[in-house]
Motif scaffolding. Structure first.
Motif, short mmCIF file in Angstrom:
data_model
loop_
_atom_site.label_atom_id
_atom_site.label_comp_id
_atom_site.label_asym_id
_atom_site.label_seq_id
_atom_site.Cartn_x
_atom_site.Cartn_y
_atom_site.Cartn_z
N LEU A 113 3.48 29.11 66.72
CA LEU A 113 2.59 27.99 66.45
C LEU A 113 3.42 26.72 66.32
N HIS A 114 3.14 25.76 67.16
CA HIS A 114 3.85 24.49 67.13
C HIS A 114 3.03 23.47 66.34
N ASP A 115 3.72 22.55 65.69
CA ASP A 115 3.07 21.51 64.88
C ASP A 115 2.18 22.14 63.81
N HIS A 116 2.66 23.23 63.22
CA HIS A 116 1.92 23.94 62.19
C HIS A 116 2.48 23.57 60.82
N GLU A 117 1.60 23.29 59.87
CA GLU A 117 2.03 22.91 58.54
C GLU A 117 2.65 24.11 57.82
N SER A 118 3.91 23.97 57.42
CA SER A 118 4.61 25.06 56.76
C SER A 118 4.05 25.30 55.37
N ILE A 147 5.89 27.70 53.40
CA ILE A 147 6.98 28.35 52.68
C ILE A 147 7.28 27.59 51.39
N GLY A 148 7.42 26.27 51.49
CA GLY A 148 7.58 25.43 50.31
C GLY A 148 8.62 25.96 49.34
N ALA A 149 8.25 25.98 48.07
CA ALA A 149 9.19 26.39 47.02
C ALA A 149 9.56 27.86 47.11
N ALA A 150 8.78 28.66 47.85
CA ALA A 150 9.10 30.08 47.96
C ALA A 150 10.45 30.30 48.62
N TYR A 155 12.20 31.81 58.14
CA TYR A 155 13.28 30.93 58.53
C TYR A 155 14.06 31.56 59.69
N GLU A 156 14.37 30.73 60.68
CA GLU A 156 15.18 31.15 61.81
C GLU A 156 16.24 30.09 62.07
N ASP A 157 17.41 30.54 62.55
CA ASP A 157 18.47 29.60 62.92
C ASP A 157 18.14 29.01 64.29
N ARG A 158 17.80 27.73 64.31
CA ARG A 158 17.44 27.05 65.55
C ARG A 158 18.51 26.05 65.98
N GLY A 159 19.66 26.07 65.35
CA GLY A 159 20.74 25.19 65.76
C GLY A 159 21.65 25.85 66.78
N THR A 160 22.86 25.40 66.84
CA THR A 160 23.85 25.99 67.75
C THR A 160 24.53 27.17 67.06
N ARG A 161 25.34 27.92 67.83
CA ARG A 161 26.04 29.07 67.26
C ARG A 161 27.04 28.61 66.21
N SER A 162 27.67 27.48 66.44
CA SER A 162 28.67 26.99 65.48
C SER A 162 28.03 26.25 64.31
N GLU A 163 26.85 25.69 64.52
CA GLU A 163 26.17 24.95 63.46
C GLU A 163 24.72 25.41 63.38
N PRO A 164 24.46 26.58 62.80
CA PRO A 164 23.08 27.07 62.67
C PRO A 164 22.26 26.17 61.75
N SER A 165 21.00 25.99 62.10
CA SER A 165 20.11 25.14 61.31
C SER A 165 18.86 25.94 60.95
N PRO A 166 18.76 26.44 59.71
CA PRO A 166 17.57 27.21 59.31
C PRO A 166 16.32 26.36 59.41
N ALA A 215 11.90 26.57 59.44
CA ALA A 215 10.69 27.35 59.20
C ALA A 215 9.89 27.44 60.49
N VAL A 216 9.64 28.67 60.95
CA VAL A 216 8.93 28.91 62.19
C VAL A 216 7.71 29.80 61.89
N ALA A 217 6.57 29.46 62.46
CA ALA A 217 5.33 30.21 62.23
C ALA A 217 4.88 30.90 63.51
N TYR A 218 4.42 32.16 63.36
CA TYR A 218 3.91 32.94 64.48
C TYR A 218 2.48 33.39 64.17
#
Length: 324
Positions: free
Chosen positions: A18-23, A25-28, A236-247, A249-252
């Motif tokens: 889901l793109h442009d989906h309101e996360s 996860i918040g404080a969890a 949470y998924e790492d969507r950055g590069t291999r050297s600089e991963p960027s956690p 929030a991704v929704a499916y």
């Protein structure tokens, strides 16, 4: 109560992102690690501010305004972001303690502790959305001040201005999108107000029926409504590069069922509403809002209306029935 069901379609989305989906996860997703990182950021910003302000007190001519502005803005951003992250970390740690206690007291009834449910129903998110987009806009605007100041100050060579300019313009477009979303959500709130969803029972169980009543704050004359019930997995998924991963929030979307209903009729506060009913298949994930990752069910209702579209989203308590 007015409104009637016209059409229903159910699909197995099989994990469609889901793109442009309101996360949600918040404080969890935060805890004591976030508290430590946030305090470190705040300390760094607090250290930077005195150095940025020092030229104001030096004799011998006016200070470099651009350099001072950049330093002050970055210092304030570090302090604000650090304190914000630390606060979320404390909130997340407190929530985790509550979840642990709830699991011990009600091991077979997660709806008692994974979320602060109101058993009668839930308000829509119409009031929250303008606030969320306003905060995002303000944060982006503050973040962009030093980049725009450097890019358009004329103190850098052309290649420096070009580099900073490209970065600034890119994020300026993101800020404009945030401004658009804020304006749209505020217009929707002013046009339709903030309504709610009444639960037919609490909680709902997979393999049974979901019966709810949508209660808009104001009449929606001639607005056909499309209601989509979906099961969402958010992690949470790492969507950055291999050297600089960027956690990130991704929704499916794991499952969805769509119904079209006639617009509700009546007078607000006197039976204005439309009933919606969904069959909940077995074998799907139960609500779990104690993560991350999170699994939850939400009901999205949309309708094209004059001046502004009607668009609201509700959490619904759908669980697996556990036999004692």
């Amino acid at each position: 109560m007015g409104g009637g069901l016209l059409k229903s379609t159910a699909t197995d989305a099989s994990g469609r992102e889901l793109h442009d989906h309101e996360s949600r996860i918040g404080a969890a997703g935060y805890g004591w690690t976030a508290v430590l990182v946030g305090l470190a950021f705040a300390a760094a910003g607090g250290t930077l501010l005195p150095f940025a302000l020092a030229p104001l007190y030096e004799p011998g001519g006016p200070p470099d305004v651009t350099t001072t502005l950049v330093g002050v803005v970055f210092g304030v951003l570090f302090v604000t972001a650090g304190l914000w992250l630390a606060a979320f970390g404390l909130l997340g740690a407190s929530r985790r303690r509550g979840v642990r206690r709830g699991r011990e007291m009600y091991p077979g009834e997660p709806w008692r502790w994974d979320h602060g449910w109101d058993e009668s129903g839930i308000r829509d998110d119409a009031r929250r959305r303008p606030v969320v987009w306003a905060l995002r806009l303000v944060a982006l605007a503050l973040f962009l001040v030093p980049f725009n100041a450097v890019a358009f100050s004329g103190e850098l060579p052309w290649w420096g201005r070009l580099g900073f300019g490209l970065v600034a313009v890119t994020f300026d477009l993101v800020a404009l999108y945030s401004l658009y979303r804020f304006a749209r959500s505020l217009t929707q709130l002013l046009r339709y107000g903030s309504g709610g969803l009444a639960y037919g029972r609490f909680p709902f169980f997979l393999g049974e029926d979901l019966d709810v009543v949508l209660r808009p704050a104001r009449e929606l004359p001639g607005v056909p409504l499309k209601a989509t019930l979906r099961c969402v997995l958010e992690r949470y998924e790492d969507r950055g590069t291999r050297s600089e991963p960027s956690p990130t929030a991704v929704a499916y979307e794991l499952y969805s069922d769509e119904k079209t209903a006639a617009a509700p009729s009546g007078v607000a506060g006197r039976g204005l509403g439309v009933g919606l009913s969904f069959r909940l298949p077995e074998g799907l994930p139960s609500t779990d809002l104690a993560g991350p990752p999170l699994t939850y069910w939400e009901l999205e209702v949309r309708g094209e209306g004059p001046g502004a579209d009607y668009e609201v989203t509700f959490l619904v308590p759908i669980y697996v029935r556990r036999l004692a």
